[in-house]
Design an enzyme around this catalytic site. Structure first.
Site, PDB file in Angstrom:
ATOM      1  N   TYR A  70       0.810  -1.219   0.000  1.00 26.62           N
ATOM      2  CA  TYR A  70       0.000   0.000   0.000  1.00 26.62           C
ATOM      3  C   TYR A  70       0.847   1.275   0.000  1.00 26.62           C
ATOM      4  O   TYR A  70       0.310   2.366  -0.134  1.00 26.62           O
ATOM      5  CB  TYR A  70      -0.906   0.043   1.234  1.00 26.62           C
ATOM      6  CG  TYR A  70      -1.917  -1.072   1.292  1.00 26.62           C
ATOM      7  CD1 TYR A  70      -3.003  -1.102   0.415  1.00 26.62           C
ATOM      8  CD2 TYR A  70      -1.802  -2.098   2.219  1.00 26.62           C
ATOM      9  CE1 TYR A  70      -3.933  -2.124   0.461  1.00 26.62           C
ATOM     10  CE2 TYR A  70      -2.735  -3.127   2.277  1.00 26.62           C
ATOM     11  CZ  TYR A  70      -3.796  -3.132   1.399  1.00 26.62           C
ATOM     12  OH  TYR A  70      -4.714  -4.141   1.443  1.00 26.62           O
ATOM     13  N   ASN A 109      -9.858   1.584   7.714  1.00 22.90           N
ATOM     14  CA  ASN A 109     -11.263   1.570   8.114  1.00 22.90           C
ATOM     15  C   ASN A 109     -11.484   1.456   9.619  1.00 22.90           C
ATOM     16  O   ASN A 109     -12.616   1.531  10.075  1.00 22.90           O
ATOM     17  CB  ASN A 109     -12.007   0.446   7.391  1.00 22.90           C
ATOM     18  CG  ASN A 109     -12.004   0.651   5.893  1.00 22.90           C
ATOM     19  OD1 ASN A 109     -11.584   1.692   5.387  1.00 22.90           O
ATOM     20  ND2 ASN A 109     -12.458  -0.334   5.165  1.00 22.90           N
ATOM     21  N   ASP A 129      -7.202  11.129   1.881  1.00 24.95           N
ATOM     22  CA  ASP A 129      -7.380  11.307   0.444  1.00 24.95           C
ATOM     23  C   ASP A 129      -8.827  11.702   0.162  1.00 24.95           C
ATOM     24  O   ASP A 129      -9.714  11.427   0.955  1.00 24.95           O
ATOM     25  CB  ASP A 129      -7.040  10.004  -0.288  1.00 24.95           C
ATOM     26  CG  ASP A 129      -7.901   8.832   0.159  1.00 24.95           C
ATOM     27  OD1 ASP A 129      -7.934   8.543   1.371  1.00 24.95           O
ATOM     28  OD2 ASP A 129      -8.553   8.200  -0.687  1.00 24.95           O
TER      29      ASP A 129
END
Length: 188
Positions: A16, A67, A92
Site C-alpha cells: 500500500y 477503516n 485522500d
C-alpha cells in the site's frame, strides 16, 4: 507548550506504500524525512514528535488499517490529553482534483470509511480534516482499484511540491490556527 495530534490515514504494508489511499502516511513520512524524525511502533500506530515554534506535533500513522482508524485516534488524543480542536486528520479525497487541498473543521465522512470510523469513535463530526485531492479519473466500477492504485507518472512528478505544501499547512495549523490556515491553503 501546545500539543497537536496530526493523523495521516493509510494502510500498513509495503503493497500500500505508494497508493493514492495512503497520502496521509506519505505526507507524514515526507515531514519526518525532511526534519530527520524517526517513527516508532507504539500502541495502535507509528508515532514521532515534531517540535516547531513552541508547539509539539505528535504525528500518528495508525496501524489499524484505514477503516478502523478511530480507535488509534481516540487512544492518542486521550493519552496525550490533546483537545479535539488540536486534532488534524489527513486523508485522500476522490472529489477533489489531484493535489488540491481542502481544510475543514467539520463535515460528513463523504463515504470515506476511515473518516466514518473516526466520527463513530469520537462521537462527533466536529474535527479538523485535511483532504488531499486524488481526483476521480477512473472508469465506473473501478474506484477501489483506482484508490488502491499507485500514483501515475504525471502525479509522481507533481507530488514533491504538493507534499511540501502539505508540510507548510501542518505547521500553519499549529502556529496560525485553523481559520488562518484554511484561508491560506484551501484551493491551493
Amino acid at each position: 507548550m501546545k500539543k497537536f495530534l496530526i493523523v495521516g490515514l493509510g494502510n500498513i504494508g509495503e503493497k500500500y506504500a505508494n497508493t493514492r489511499h495512503n497520502i496521509g502516511f506519505k505526507i507524514l513520512d515526507y515531514l519526518a524525512e525532511k526534519e530527520t524524525l524517526t517513527f516508532e511502533s507504539q500502541k495502535l500506530g507509528d508515532i514521532t514528535t515534531y517540535k516547531f515554534k513552541g508547539r509539539t506535533f505528535i504525528l500518528l500513522k495508525p496501524n489499524t488499517y484505514m477503516n478502523l482508524s478511530g480507535k488509534a485516534v481516540l487512544y492518542w488524543l486521550t493519552k496525550e490529553k490533546i483537545p479535539l480542536e488540536n486534532l488534524l486528520i489527513i486523508t485522500d479525497d476522490l472529489n477533489l482534483p489531484f493535489g488540491s487541498i481542502r481544510l475543514k473543521t467539520k463535515g460528513s465522512d463523504g463515504g470515506h470509511n476511515g473518516l466514518k470510523d473516526i466520527q463513530d469513535k469520537l462521537n462527533t463530526t466536529n474535527y479538523n480534516r485535511f483532504r488531499f485531492g486524488i481526483s476521480n479519473e477512473f472508469n465506473r466500477g473501478s474506484q477501489v482499484d483506482y484508490v488502491l492504485g499507485e500514483w501515475d507518472e504525471a502525479e509522481n512528478k507533481k507530488l514533491p511540491e504538493r507534499l511540501e505544501k502539505s508540510f507548510e499547512l501542518i505547521k500553519s495549523f499549529g502556529t496560525a490556527g485553523i481559520n488562518n490556515t484554511m484561508n491560506t491553503f484551501n484551493g491551493k
